[in-house]
Design a protein around this motif. Structure first.
Motif, short mmCIF file in Angstrom:
data_model
loop_
_atom_site.label_atom_id
_atom_site.label_comp_id
_atom_site.label_asym_id
_atom_site.label_seq_id
_atom_site.Cartn_x
_atom_site.Cartn_y
_atom_site.Cartn_z
N GLY A 481 0.72 -1.14 -0.02
CA GLY A 481 0.17 0.02 -0.08
C GLY A 481 0.93 1.32 -0.19
O GLY A 481 2.05 1.27 0.37
N VAL A 482 0.11 2.36 -0.53
CA VAL A 482 0.71 3.51 -0.21
C VAL A 482 -0.33 4.53 0.30
O VAL A 482 -1.54 4.61 -0.09
N ALA A 483 0.02 5.18 1.57
CA ALA A 483 -0.71 5.96 2.58
C ALA A 483 -0.37 7.22 2.33
O ALA A 483 0.78 7.91 2.20
N VAL A 502 -5.92 16.57 -3.51
CA VAL A 502 -6.40 15.26 -3.13
C VAL A 502 -5.37 14.53 -2.26
O VAL A 502 -4.24 14.49 -2.67
N VAL A 503 -5.90 13.78 -1.46
CA VAL A 503 -5.08 12.86 -0.48
C VAL A 503 -5.55 11.31 -0.61
O VAL A 503 -6.68 11.24 -0.45
N ILE A 504 -4.70 10.57 -1.14
CA ILE A 504 -5.52 9.06 -1.28
C ILE A 504 -4.43 8.08 -0.56
O ILE A 504 -3.34 8.19 -0.21
N ASP A 505 -5.13 7.05 -0.25
CA ASP A 505 -4.46 5.68 0.33
C ASP A 505 -4.79 4.78 -0.76
O ASP A 505 -5.77 4.57 -1.32
N VAL A 506 -3.77 3.80 -1.07
CA VAL A 506 -3.90 2.84 -2.05
C VAL A 506 -3.42 1.42 -1.53
O VAL A 506 -2.42 1.63 -1.00
N GLU A 507 -4.06 0.68 -1.58
CA GLU A 507 -3.88 -0.82 -1.03
C GLU A 507 -4.49 -2.06 -1.80
O GLU A 507 -5.48 -1.81 -2.70
N CYS A 536 -9.20 8.33 -11.04
CA CYS A 536 -8.80 7.08 -10.72
C CYS A 536 -8.97 6.14 -11.63
O CYS A 536 -8.22 5.07 -12.10
N ARG A 537 -10.19 5.78 -12.07
CA ARG A 537 -10.61 4.83 -13.32
C ARG A 537 -9.60 5.19 -14.57
O ARG A 537 -9.43 4.23 -14.94
N ASP A 582 0.84 8.54 -10.09
CA ASP A 582 2.06 8.61 -9.56
C ASP A 582 2.28 7.91 -8.04
O ASP A 582 3.37 7.02 -7.68
N ALA A 583 1.29 7.70 -7.47
CA ALA A 583 1.12 6.68 -6.26
C ALA A 583 1.62 5.34 -6.81
O ALA A 583 2.20 4.55 -6.10
N LEU A 584 0.99 4.89 -7.73
CA LEU A 584 1.35 3.46 -8.18
C LEU A 584 2.77 3.31 -8.91
O LEU A 584 3.47 2.43 -8.61
N ARG A 585 3.48 4.53 -9.18
CA ARG A 585 4.82 4.55 -9.49
C ARG A 585 5.52 4.29 -8.30
O ARG A 585 6.68 3.73 -8.21
N ALA A 586 5.31 5.05 -7.03
CA ALA A 586 5.93 5.21 -5.99
C ALA A 586 5.80 3.65 -5.33
O ALA A 586 6.93 3.46 -4.82
#
Length: 674
Positions: A481-483, A502-507, A536-537, A582-586
């Motif tokens: 995940g990325v928080a 925006v601020v998102i969490d990804v898991e 996001c989609r 960017d979160a997916l890249r990180a």
């Protein structure tokens, strides 16, 4: 002897049955359909799959390959009822054709092989019917085969489909000596003579009376345990009458709490008439299914769903299921999703590849119309004065691709037009141009699916087509995940600005994609939350690892900020897209590949060689059992490793091995494998 009653002059919706015939490939589904047409008088000669003389498998490729590829609609009359049948494909590559058919059906007959029982694709189509809430009855076919056993087949229905089988017949004779059945409701014996056109109704043979009585008692106890009214009668009288049993079986079939099981041998014309009686008695009419606006009323505004499009000698055929109202030749209808009107030039009652003109179609009918130029599968056709959008059937994502090109440079435009028509007829196919190579890429549900599609282009359009090696469609997913990932979207170009934060969490998540908003205090207005989800989609279309679609993640919007003038839905959609990208890249993604659940049936002396070959193909064996002198192996194998497997299996087993496969989702590609 059974008398077939003609259809009443005035037909009501109550006397209509819209049903599909579902099965694993080679279970005898098409033969069952052909015998139904013969018994009901639609045909005067039995159609045979092996002779290429079937009514429903009329396409040249179907007759060449001996399998059903395209769903075919036919109609017949039985005991005062109109039966609209759709014979569906049994091969996994054509499961989307089954999906589109199930969307417009009210009931189904599931056909099982009396030797093999529930096979992989049997299970898949059963689950498809579950999703659509389609009531079913079961027909255990091929009881005349060596090794056939009704009880074993019924046990597999119970164990693999997790349903309560309600067996209403007892076979008379075994294997080659199978001659008929005992009807456990009437306690009568129905027997068929070799080559006979009708059955004889007589007393239960003396040697079967005790067993028939035991099974009737078991049926009563099972039904009483599931049906309240039957339980009350059983407790009061210690038994159930035939009338109570029929009512209870009808109710249990339509709620899905039980599945009526019949048996026979379609190839030998045994068991078809009782099956038709069961269709009429237990499967629902259009009035029994959840209504669209009202319960299938011909007097209401017209509404129908398009479930199939096909080219024919008479022009473009648009197959529709009429849910409400009445459609007349010459009517103007609205394509509700596209917002355009179409004129219906002709209405056709379909008998596979033969058509009969009719003046109208009413609620409950399945017909084809000519004149509708643009509406595709999933479209709603309705009265322009009463717009309505019906839920379309789902379409699975393609998993196999091939590059196609015209052999002659002058045929490039013709090939593009042929592929466009192909996709119009089969929405599970997609065509695109590879941006790097410029090649035309055709994608579908499997190797056979693409072979059939390319061959159709060759035959129907007279084109010489070159085809590349099949490739599988990979996916990407997150593993950690990325928080608290923050993205601020600010754009000023002299006009109105854009601002969104925006601020998102990804898991990781088990489902394809889940979006949740945990924003409090109205920091991101509701309309902007929807825009963030849309962004996001958008980002899921291309993953950072190889540009593949991203799946299996949950995104939570935890916070955000707006600007009093510069915030907009467009700004928040862009912020959502860039934030997730960017979160997916990180966080990083990993590669997934499609896998298949394979069942391989081989002689006992070839098990070692086949197991070794499966291991070499990165297969993971999940089970092994013995059946009728052969070994049955189950394994999960990457789809890319199955290309050409049929030829290799025949070589390793001297032509005696067979295999079936069904989609098994996606699995992580091991390191070092690409």
């Amino acid at each position: 002897m059974r008398t077939v009653h003609p259809l009443p002059a005035v037909r009501t919706v109550r006397t209509v049955r819209n049903l599909g015939i579902l099965a694993h490939v080679d279970a005898g589904k098409t033969t069952v359909t052909e015998r139904i047409l013969y018994v009901t008088g639609v045909t005067y000669k039995r159609g045979e799959v092996h002779d290429g003389t079937t009514v429903t498998d009329f396409d040249p490729q179907e007759r060449d390959r001996g399998i059903t590829i395209f769903a075919a609609a036919v109609s017949c009359d039985w005991d005062g009822h109109r039966l609209n049948l759709i014979d569906t494909p049994g091969h996994v590559d054509f499961s989307d054709e089954v999906e589109r058919s199930l969307r417009v059906l009210d009931g189904a007959v599931a056909v099982f092989d009396a030797v093999a029982g529930v096979e992989p694709q049997s299970e898949s189509v059963w689950r498809q019917a579950d999703r659509h809430g389609v009531p079913r009855i079961a027909f255990v076919n091929k009881l005349d085969r060596a090794g056939a056993d009704l009880d074993t087949a019924v046990a597999s229905i119970h164990d693999r489909l997790h349903v309560v089988p309600l067996v209403v017949q007892l076979p008379i004779g075994r294997e080659d000596g199978f001659t008929g059945v005992v009807d456990l409701l009437r306690m009568r014996a129905l027997t068929w003579r070799a080559g006979g056109a009708a059955y004889e109704d007589g007393e239960v043979p003396g040697g079967l009376r005790e067993e028939a009585g035991r099974r009737r008692r078991l049926l009563e106890e099972t039904v009483a345990g599931l049906h309240q009214a039957a339980l009350e009668e059983f407790c009061a009288d210690g038994r159930l009458t035939e009338a109570t049993l029929r009512t209870a079986l009808r109710d249990l079939t339509r709620t899905g709490e039980g599945v009526v099981v019949l048996c026979g041998s379609a190839y030998r014309d045994r068991g078809i008439e009782p099956l038709l009686d069961a269709v009429v008695a237990y499967l629902p009419s259009p009035l029994d299914v959840p209504p669209v606006r009202t319960a299938a009323d011909p007097r209401q505004p017209f509404a129908a769903l398009v479930f199939k499009v096909a080219a024919s000698a008479t022009g473009r055929l648009t197959y529709v299921r009429v849910y409400e109202g009445t459609l007349r030749k010459g009517d103007t209808v609205l394509d509700a999703r596209a917002g355009r009107t179409e004129r219906v030039g002709r209405i056709l009652r379909v008998q596979a590849d033969r058509h009969v003109d009719v003046d109208r179609a009413v609620a409950g009918d399945i017909v084809a119309v000519v004149g509708v130029k643009a509406a595709g599968a999933g479209a709603t056709l309705c009265d322009p004065a009463a717009p309505l959008v019906l839920e379309p059937p789902g379409t699975a994502e393609p998993v196999v691709t091939v590059a196609v090109e015209a052999r002659r440079s002058g045929d490039t435009e013709r090939l593009a037009a042929a592929l466009a028509r192909l996709v119009e007829e089969d929405p599970s196919l997609t065509v695109r141009t590879d941006p790097e190579t410029g090649q035309t890429v055709l994608s579908g549900m499997g190797e056979l699916h693409l072979e059939v599609a390319v061959e159709k282009v060759r035959r129907a359009h007279g084109l010489e087509v070159g085809v590349g090696r099949p490739q599988v469609a990979h996916r990407e997913t997150v593993v950690r995940g990325v928080a608290g990932w923050v993205h601020r979207h600010v754009k000023q170009d002299g006009g109105a600005g854009q601002f969104a934060q925006v601020v998102i969490d990804v898991e990781p998540h088990d489902e394809d994609f889940v979006f949740v908003s945990a924003v409090t205090g109205g920091r991101v207005p509701r309309e902007y939350v929807r825009a963030v989800e849309a962004g996001c989609r958008d980002a899921l279309a291309e993953g950072p690892l190889g540009g593949h679609r991203v799946t299996g993640l949950r995104v939570t919007l935890t916070d955000g900020a707006t600007h009093v003038k510069d915030s907009s839905e467009a700004a928040f959609r862009a912020a959502g897209r860039f934030a997730l990208r960017d979160a997916l890249r990180a966080g990083g993604t990993v590669l997934l590949e499609p896998v298949a659940e394979v069942t391989v049936t081989v002689p006992g002396d070839a098990v070692g060689a086949v197991l070794g070959d499966l291991a070499a193909r990165r297969g993971r064996v999940t089970g092994q059992s013995a059946r009728a002198g052969t070994a049955v192996l189950t394994a999960t194998v990457p789809l890319a490793e199955l290309f050409g497997y049929a030829t290799r299996l025949r070589g390793r087993t001297q032509g005696r091995g067979t295999f079936t496969a069904r989609a098994g989702g996606y699995a992580r590609v091991p390191d070092g494998v690409r």
